[in-house]
Design a protein around this motif. Structure first.
Motif, PDB file in Angstrom:
ATOM      1  N   LEU A 139       0.642  -1.100  -0.098  1.00  0.00           N
ATOM      2  CA  LEU A 139       0.076   0.267  -0.363  1.00  0.00           C
ATOM      3  C   LEU A 139       0.667   1.176  -0.184  1.00  0.00           C
ATOM      4  CD1 LEU A 139      -2.662  -1.068   2.686  1.00  0.00           C
ATOM      5  CD2 LEU A 139      -2.850  -0.772   0.259  1.00  0.00           C
ATOM      6  N   SER A 140       1.730   1.510   0.534  1.00  0.00           N
ATOM      7  CA  SER A 140       3.410   2.422   0.615  1.00  0.00           C
ATOM      8  C   SER A 140       3.911   2.690  -0.344  1.00  0.00           C
ATOM      9  CB  SER A 140       4.141   2.296   1.900  1.00  0.00           C
ATOM     10  OG  SER A 140       3.841   1.849   2.835  1.00  0.00           O
ATOM     11  N   GLU A 141       4.197   1.709  -1.427  1.00  0.00           N
ATOM     12  CA  GLU A 141       4.011   2.091  -2.825  1.00  0.00           C
ATOM     13  C   GLU A 141       3.172   2.307  -3.834  1.00  0.00           C
ATOM     14  OE1 GLU A 141       5.484  -1.959  -3.982  1.00  0.00           O
ATOM     15  OE2 GLU A 141       7.213  -2.373  -3.180  1.00  0.00           O
ATOM     16  N   GLN A 142       1.899   1.764  -3.237  1.00  0.00           N
ATOM     17  CA  GLN A 142       0.328   2.444  -4.363  1.00  0.00           C
ATOM     18  C   GLN A 142       0.570   3.935  -3.825  1.00  0.00           C
ATOM     19  OE1 GLN A 142      -2.697   0.242  -3.232  1.00  0.00           O
ATOM     20  NE2 GLN A 142      -1.953  -1.729  -4.780  1.00  0.00           N
ATOM     21  N   VAL A 143       0.440   3.971  -2.876  1.00  0.00           N
ATOM     22  CA  VAL A 143       0.801   5.531  -2.124  1.00  0.00           C
ATOM     23  C   VAL A 143       1.925   5.974  -3.210  1.00  0.00           C
ATOM     24  CG1 VAL A 143       0.766   7.176  -0.866  1.00  0.00           C
ATOM     25  CG2 VAL A 143      -0.593   5.109  -0.133  1.00  0.00           C
ATOM     26  N   ALA A 144       3.102   6.195  -3.156  1.00  0.00           N
ATOM     27  CA  ALA A 144       3.740   6.615  -3.729  1.00  0.00           C
ATOM     28  C   ALA A 144       3.897   6.920  -5.138  1.00  0.00           C
ATOM     29  CB  ALA A 144       5.631   6.033  -3.358  1.00  0.00           C
ATOM     30  N   GLU A 145       3.432   5.582  -5.865  1.00  0.00           N
ATOM     31  CA  GLU A 145       2.929   5.891  -7.560  1.00  0.00           C
ATOM     32  C   GLU A 145       1.713   7.030  -7.574  1.00  0.00           C
ATOM     33  OE1 GLU A 145       2.035   1.841  -8.747  1.00  0.00           O
ATOM     34  OE2 GLU A 145       4.040   1.325  -8.726  1.00  0.00           O
ATOM     35  N   SER A 146       0.510   6.810  -6.496  1.00  0.00           N
ATOM     36  CA  SER A 146       0.048   7.644  -7.186  1.00  0.00           C
ATOM     37  C   SER A 146       0.392   9.128  -6.242  1.00  0.00           C
ATOM     38  CB  SER A 146      -0.973   7.801  -5.798  1.00  0.00           C
ATOM     39  OG  SER A 146      -2.006   6.200  -6.345  1.00  0.00           O
ATOM     40  N   LYS A 147       0.882   9.716  -5.837  1.00  0.00           N
ATOM     41  CA  LYS A 147       2.082  11.312  -5.314  1.00  0.00           C
ATOM     42  C   LYS A 147       2.468  11.012  -6.541  1.00  0.00           C
ATOM     43  CE  LYS A 147       1.819  10.838  -0.425  1.00  0.00           C
ATOM     44  NZ  LYS A 147       2.439  11.007   1.075  1.00  0.00           N
ATOM     45  N   GLU A 148       3.004  10.310  -7.498  1.00  0.00           N
ATOM     46  CA  GLU A 148       3.334  10.968  -8.075  1.00  0.00           C
ATOM     47  C   GLU A 148       3.365  11.095  -9.366  1.00  0.00           C
ATOM     48  OE1 GLU A 148       7.636  11.715 -10.660  1.00  0.00           O
ATOM     49  OE2 GLU A 148       7.021  11.070  -8.378  1.00  0.00           O
ATOM     50  N   GLN A 149       2.067  10.310  -9.921  1.00  0.00           N
ATOM     51  CA  GLN A 149       1.435  10.738 -11.238  1.00  0.00           C
ATOM     52  C   GLN A 149       0.447  12.338 -10.461  1.00  0.00           C
ATOM     53  OE1 GLN A 149      -1.382   7.444 -11.079  1.00  0.00           O
ATOM     54  NE2 GLN A 149       0.254   5.864 -11.980  1.00  0.00           N
ATOM     55  N   HIS A 150       0.249  12.163  -9.816  1.00  0.00           N
ATOM     56  CA  HIS A 150      -0.491  13.556  -9.254  1.00  0.00           C
ATOM     57  C   HIS A 150      -0.034  14.380  -9.281  1.00  0.00           C
ATOM     58  CE1 HIS A 150      -2.174  16.314  -6.164  1.00  0.00           C
ATOM     59  NE2 HIS A 150      -3.281  16.459  -7.178  1.00  0.00           N
ATOM     60  N   LYS A 151       1.442  14.715  -8.742  1.00  0.00           N
ATOM     61  CA  LYS A 151       2.702  15.926  -9.169  1.00  0.00           C
ATOM     62  C   LYS A 151       2.923  16.306 -10.734  1.00  0.00           C
ATOM     63  CE  LYS A 151       7.538  16.694  -7.872  1.00  0.00           C
ATOM     64  NZ  LYS A 151       7.696  16.607  -9.213  1.00  0.00           N
ATOM     65  N   GLN A 152       2.925  14.599 -11.743  1.00  0.00           N
ATOM     66  CA  GLN A 152       3.223  14.837 -13.050  1.00  0.00           C
ATOM     67  C   GLN A 152       1.836  15.333 -13.218  1.00  0.00           C
ATOM     68  OE1 GLN A 152       3.523  10.891 -14.389  1.00  0.00           O
ATOM     69  NE2 GLN A 152       6.010  10.748 -13.448  1.00  0.00           N
ATOM     70  N   GLN A 153       0.428  14.994 -13.202  1.00  0.00           N
ATOM     71  CA  GLN A 153      -0.664  15.761 -13.608  1.00  0.00           C
ATOM     72  C   GLN A 153      -0.572  17.287 -13.169  1.00  0.00           C
ATOM     73  OE1 GLN A 153      -3.618  13.632 -12.024  1.00  0.00           O
ATOM     74  NE2 GLN A 153      -3.530  11.795 -13.531  1.00  0.00           N
ATOM     75  N   LEU A 154      -0.055  17.405 -11.673  1.00  0.00           N
ATOM     76  CA  LEU A 154       0.285  18.959 -11.902  1.00  0.00           C
ATOM     77  C   LEU A 154       0.823  20.433 -12.388  1.00  0.00           C
ATOM     78  CD1 LEU A 154      -0.252  18.815  -7.725  1.00  0.00           C
ATOM     79  CD2 LEU A 154      -2.814  19.704  -9.262  1.00  0.00           C
ATOM     80  N   ASP A 155       1.598  19.415 -12.809  1.00  0.00           N
ATOM     81  CA  ASP A 155       3.228  20.328 -13.270  1.00  0.00           C
ATOM     82  C   ASP A 155       2.271  19.790 -14.416  1.00  0.00           C
ATOM     83  OD1 ASP A 155       4.659  19.657 -11.304  1.00  0.00           O
ATOM     84  OD2 ASP A 155       6.004  18.249 -12.230  1.00  0.00           O
ATOM     85  N   ARG A 156       1.665  19.268 -15.889  1.00  0.00           N
ATOM     86  CA  ARG A 156       1.105  19.204 -17.217  1.00  0.00           C
ATOM     87  C   ARG A 156       0.278  20.690 -16.413  1.00  0.00           C
ATOM     88  NH1 ARG A 156       0.630  13.951 -16.843  1.00  0.00           N
ATOM     89  NH2 ARG A 156      -1.090  13.457 -16.751  1.00  0.00           N
ATOM     90  N   ALA A 157      -0.868  20.506 -15.670  1.00  0.00           N
ATOM     91  CA  ALA A 157      -1.382  21.267 -15.510  1.00  0.00           C
ATOM     92  C   ALA A 157      -1.069  22.740 -16.007  1.00  0.00           C
ATOM     93  CB  ALA A 157      -2.388  20.962 -14.339  1.00  0.00           C
ATOM     94  N   GLN A 158       0.135  23.000 -14.670  1.00  0.00           N
ATOM     95  CA  GLN A 158       0.253  24.292 -15.007  1.00  0.00           C
ATOM     96  C   GLN A 158       1.415  24.760 -15.822  1.00  0.00           C
ATOM     97  OE1 GLN A 158       0.383  25.735 -12.491  1.00  0.00           O
ATOM     98  NE2 GLN A 158       2.237  27.436 -13.034  1.00  0.00           N
ATOM     99  N   LYS A 159       1.298  24.382 -16.374  1.00  0.00           N
ATOM    100  CA  LYS A 159       2.465  23.808 -18.024  1.00  0.00           C
ATOM    101  C   LYS A 159       1.282  24.751 -18.599  1.00  0.00           C
ATOM    102  CE  LYS A 159       4.645  22.523 -21.627  1.00  0.00           C
ATOM    103  NZ  LYS A 159       5.674  21.215 -21.989  1.00  0.00           N
TER     104      LYS A 159
END
Length: 139
Positions: free
Chosen positions: A60-80
């Protein structure tokens, strides 16, 4: 006989029946048995071992880390995208329509149409091969 059944029963009999019923109910709760004879159901976590719980937690910790990374990438794309949109809007305010058209063409591979109600291209839909057919989409 007029009335209901309770009219024929004496109050003493009703009281005794209630007393016996209550006594039987209370005796089930306050029974004088040793606690070792009572079967207590096992708790959910008693059947699990430490290794299985730790492996579940790590997964579950690995899934949370992957989800956070995906969320960060989506935020970066949205900001761009937000920055590009703000830049294009600024160009439009400065009356640089030709520059905006060029950027939109490069970035999105789209062209501006002077009259949006004119037919730009007719695309057949629902596997209709001919343009003469009555079913086609206007872009």
């Amino acid at each position: 006989m007029v009335g209901d059944e309770l009219d024929s029963i004496q109050p003493y009999s009703i009281s005794m029946a209630r007393y016996q019923n209550n006594h039987n109910l209370m005796s089930e709760i306050f029974v004088a048995l040793p606690t070792s004879t009572i079967d207590v159901p096992k708790h959910y976590y008693e059947e699990m071992n430490r290794e299985s719980l730790e492996s579940t937690i790590s997964g579950l910790s690995e899934q949370v880390a992957e989800s956070k990374e995906q969320h960060k990438q989506q935020l970066d794309r949205a900001q761009k995208g937000r920055e590009e949109f703000s830049e294009l809007m600024k160009m439009l305010r400065e009356n640089n329509a030709d520059e905006v058209k060029r950027v939109v063409k490069e970035r999105f591979d789209m062209e501006f149409v002077d009259n949006p109600y004119s037919t730009v291209e007719r695309v057949p839909i629902d596997k209709v091969e001919t343009v003469e057919s009555p079913v086609y989409k206007q872009l």
